[in-house]
Design an enzyme around this catalytic site. Structure first.
Site, PDB file in Angstrom:
ATOM      1  N   TYR A   3      28.346  65.177  52.347  1.00 40.56           N
ATOM      2  CA  TYR A   3      28.801  64.535  53.577  1.00 40.56           C
ATOM      3  C   TYR A   3      28.274  65.336  54.753  1.00 40.56           C
ATOM      4  CZ  TYR A   3      31.669  63.160  57.513  1.00 40.56           C
ATOM      5  OH  TYR A   3      32.079  62.751  58.754  1.00 40.56           O
ATOM      6  N   LYS A  15      34.814  26.615  68.912  1.00 46.99           N
ATOM      7  CA  LYS A  15      33.818  26.203  67.921  1.00 46.99           C
ATOM      8  C   LYS A  15      32.430  26.729  68.239  1.00 46.99           C
ATOM      9  CE  LYS A  15      32.547  21.828  67.731  1.00 46.99           C
ATOM     10  NZ  LYS A  15      32.428  20.391  67.367  1.00 46.99           N
ATOM     11  N   ALA A  57      33.006  22.238  75.670  1.00 47.84           N
ATOM     12  CA  ALA A  57      34.424  22.294  76.045  1.00 47.84           C
ATOM     13  C   ALA A  57      35.364  21.928  74.909  1.00 47.84           C
ATOM     14  CB  ALA A  57      34.682  21.373  77.239  1.00 47.84           C
ATOM     15  N   GLY A  58      34.838  21.361  73.827  1.00 51.45           N
ATOM     16  CA  GLY A  58      35.699  20.857  72.770  1.00 51.45           C
ATOM     17  C   GLY A  58      36.455  21.937  72.021  1.00 51.45           C
ATOM     18  N   GLY A  97      36.158  12.827  77.547  1.00 52.82           N
ATOM     19  CA  GLY A  97      34.920  12.211  77.108  1.00 52.82           C
ATOM     20  C   GLY A  97      33.684  12.925  77.623  1.00 52.82           C
ATOM     21  N   ASN A 120      17.318  72.301  53.210  1.00 56.48           N
ATOM     22  CA  ASN A 120      17.827  71.833  51.926  1.00 56.48           C
ATOM     23  C   ASN A 120      19.352  71.842  51.959  1.00 56.48           C
ATOM     24  OD1 ASN A 120      17.237  71.335  48.828  1.00 56.48           O
ATOM     25  ND2 ASN A 120      18.966  72.742  48.977  1.00 56.48           N
ATOM     26  N   ARG A 126      38.684  20.743  63.657  1.00 56.11           N
ATOM     27  CA  ARG A 126      38.346  20.730  62.231  1.00 56.11           C
ATOM     28  C   ARG A 126      37.826  22.078  61.734  1.00 56.11           C
ATOM     29  NH1 ARG A 126      34.727  15.374  62.029  1.00 56.11           N
ATOM     30  NH2 ARG A 126      34.573  15.835  64.266  1.00 56.11           N
ATOM     31  N   ARG A 165      26.251  56.018  58.597  1.00 58.90           N
ATOM     32  CA  ARG A 165      27.187  55.443  59.544  1.00 58.90           C
ATOM     33  C   ARG A 165      26.641  55.529  60.960  1.00 58.90           C
ATOM     34  NH1 ARG A 165      32.515  58.630  58.052  1.00 58.90           N
ATOM     35  NH2 ARG A 165      33.237  57.591  59.958  1.00 58.90           N
ATOM     36  N   GLY A 185      26.582   6.568  66.114  1.00 54.53           N
ATOM     37  CA  GLY A 185      26.283   5.513  67.074  1.00 54.53           C
ATOM     38  C   GLY A 185      24.884   4.978  66.833  1.00 54.53           C
TER      39      GLY A 185
END
Length: 463
Positions: free
Chosen positions: A365, A22, A10-11, A78, A376, A15, A332, A139
């Site tokens: 092309y 993210k 969820a963040g 949190g 050919n 940054r 392509r 932590g």
């Protein structure tokens, strides 16, 4: 044992400095959240819950085909609050693995070992940890003298003694489902940040005399979180090394592995050789015994056996066995090239099929065309497929010959064994076995060059 994976995604990821959520930023061609989902699927998780918040619509749309349950966390209060938000979706029994959506390097093998440890120890809650030489910013894992996990203390709250602990929290947890649902209501936001922390469940479990434990990861790289573009590049480098090593161990040669870029979904056959600068992306499949030359890019394409690609780009296309492409060719989307075909230098193919044994050696092309076998196509041939509004197709049947510097103005059909003389512009069908000369008759004007040179000299003298 029934396993549920709960992934925190969820963040906002401020940054990253990006409009993209993210967890949707890609590592080796796959979203970070996608890598985490792969890991929990390898573990065998029956239910996968993803907590979304910032960019929720983009995340759910991008991951809609992966069998997920999405829970919207409207306010980010949190990690504990995120799990509380999903409380109604949590099972009554089994284990719940709580993951972070920005840890793309975690593996299914590690998660399996972690879950097995949790079950064997009969823990209420287990924490995946790592031992670091420099644990600053993480932590700390605090244990008693018997090694029992007591709590997790964040860096900003740690005293000097706790800061000397070098075992840190990865942010990944394994819970007994019943214990988790029972203890979630005991989390409070009575802290400086006013947030609900999932780490509080450790102390709550200890207070309830429930068993807790810490499981150190074998490879610290696996718990690496990605918070900015520098860390994303670091994670990409680690992931790319893993991918390249896996392919080399399965029989693929790389002249310089550090200069080869392969997405996670790509499949490469044994005895294929990859030169520096090769980029293989999407769900590309490359057969055995191929040579992929320097600076070639292959995207979402299938390459047959013993085919050689030299310094060329191939996108959303298919190439057969023992075919040669390049150098500097461009296939392509929608190109389907057969076996034993030669697509030479500076040849462009788009939305066209080319049959076995045919060749376009250089500077042509071929667009919106169906080319048969053993055809050919000479130097400088152009399949003229666009009138400024609509695209039209050209058909060239087996064993036809298209002379150099010719234009095939679609829609046009060259039948089997048809010949187009060099320098022709073809606007009508070429019958079977016929030669068509579509160019004006030469005119010879005697003395023209001599007179032209004389005029140039006179102008020069005047100046």
């Amino acid at each position: 044992m029934k396993a549920t994976a709960l992934i925190l995604a969820a963040g906002q990821g401020t940054r990253m400095k990006s409009e993209t959520p993210k967890v949707l930023h890609k590592i080796c061609g796959k979203e970070m959240l996608g890598h985490v989902l792969d890991a929990v699927e390898n573990l065998g998780a029956e239910q996968k819950i993803v907590i979304v918040g910032h960019g929720a619509g983009l995340v759910t749309e991008q991951m809609k085909d992966r069998g997920l349950t999405f829970v919207h966390q409207k306010e980010q209060l949190g990690t504990g609050h995120a799990v509380i938000t999903a409380q109604k979706e949590l099972p009554e029994e089994g284990i719940v693995l709580v993951m972070c959506g920005d840890t793309p390097l975690i593996t299914g093998e590690t998660l399996k070992e972690f879950a097995e440890y949790h079950i064997k120890e009969n823990n209420s809650v287990s924490v995946l940890t790592a031992v670091l030489e420099n644990p600053f910013g993480y932590g700390r894992i605090v244990k008693d003298s018997q090694g029992r996990l007591l709590k997790i203390v964040e860096e900003k709250d740690a005293d000097d003694e706790i800061k000397r602990i070098n075992e840190i929290n990865s942010g990944m947890y394994c819970f007994d489902a019943a214990s988790l649902k029972r203890n979630l209501g005991r989390i409070s936001n009575n802290n400086a940040q006013g947030e609900y922390y999932l780490t509080d469940l450790i102390e709550i479990a200890v207070m309830q005399n429930e068993k807790t434990g810490a499981f150190p990861v074998k490879d610290n790289e696996e718990i690496m979180g990605v918070n900015n573009r520098v860390q994303m590049a670091d994670a990409e480098g680690i992931m790319r090394r893993r991918i390249n090593n896996k392919h080399m161990l399965e029989g693929v040669s790389m002249i310089n592995p550090e200069a080869v870029y392969i997405d996670t979904e790509a499949v490469i056959g044994r005895d294929t050789v990859l030169y520096p600068g090769v980029i293989i992306t999407g769900r590309s499949v490359i057969g055995e015994g191929c040579i992929i030359g320097q600076n070639s890019r292959i995207e979402n394409s299938v390459i047959g056996r013993e085919t050689e690609i030299q310094s060329s780009t191939i996108i959303d296309s298919k190439v057969g066995d023992k075919t040669s492409v390049g150098p500097y060719a461009y296939l392509r989307p929608g190109s389907n090239v057969g076996s034993k075909v030669k697509i030479g230098d500076f040849v462009e193919v788009k939305n066209a099929s080319i049959g076995d044994g045919s060749k376009a050696s250089h500077l042509s092309y071929i667009g919106d065309a169906d080319v048969g076998r053993d055809v050919n196509i000479g130097c400088g041939v152009v399949f003229v497929n666009y009138d400024g509004v609509n695209k039209f197709r050209t058909t060239v049947e087996d064993e036809a010959f298209i002379g150099s510097n010719s234009n095939l103005v679609a829609p046009v059909h060259v039948e089997k064994n048809g010949y187009v003389a060099a320098g022709s512009t073809i606007t009508r069908n070429v019958p079977m076995g016929a030669l068509v000369v579509g160019r004006p008759k030469d005119r010879v004007i005697p003395g023209w060059g001599e007179r032209k040179m004389k005029e140039k000299k006179e102008k020069k003298n005047v100046k």
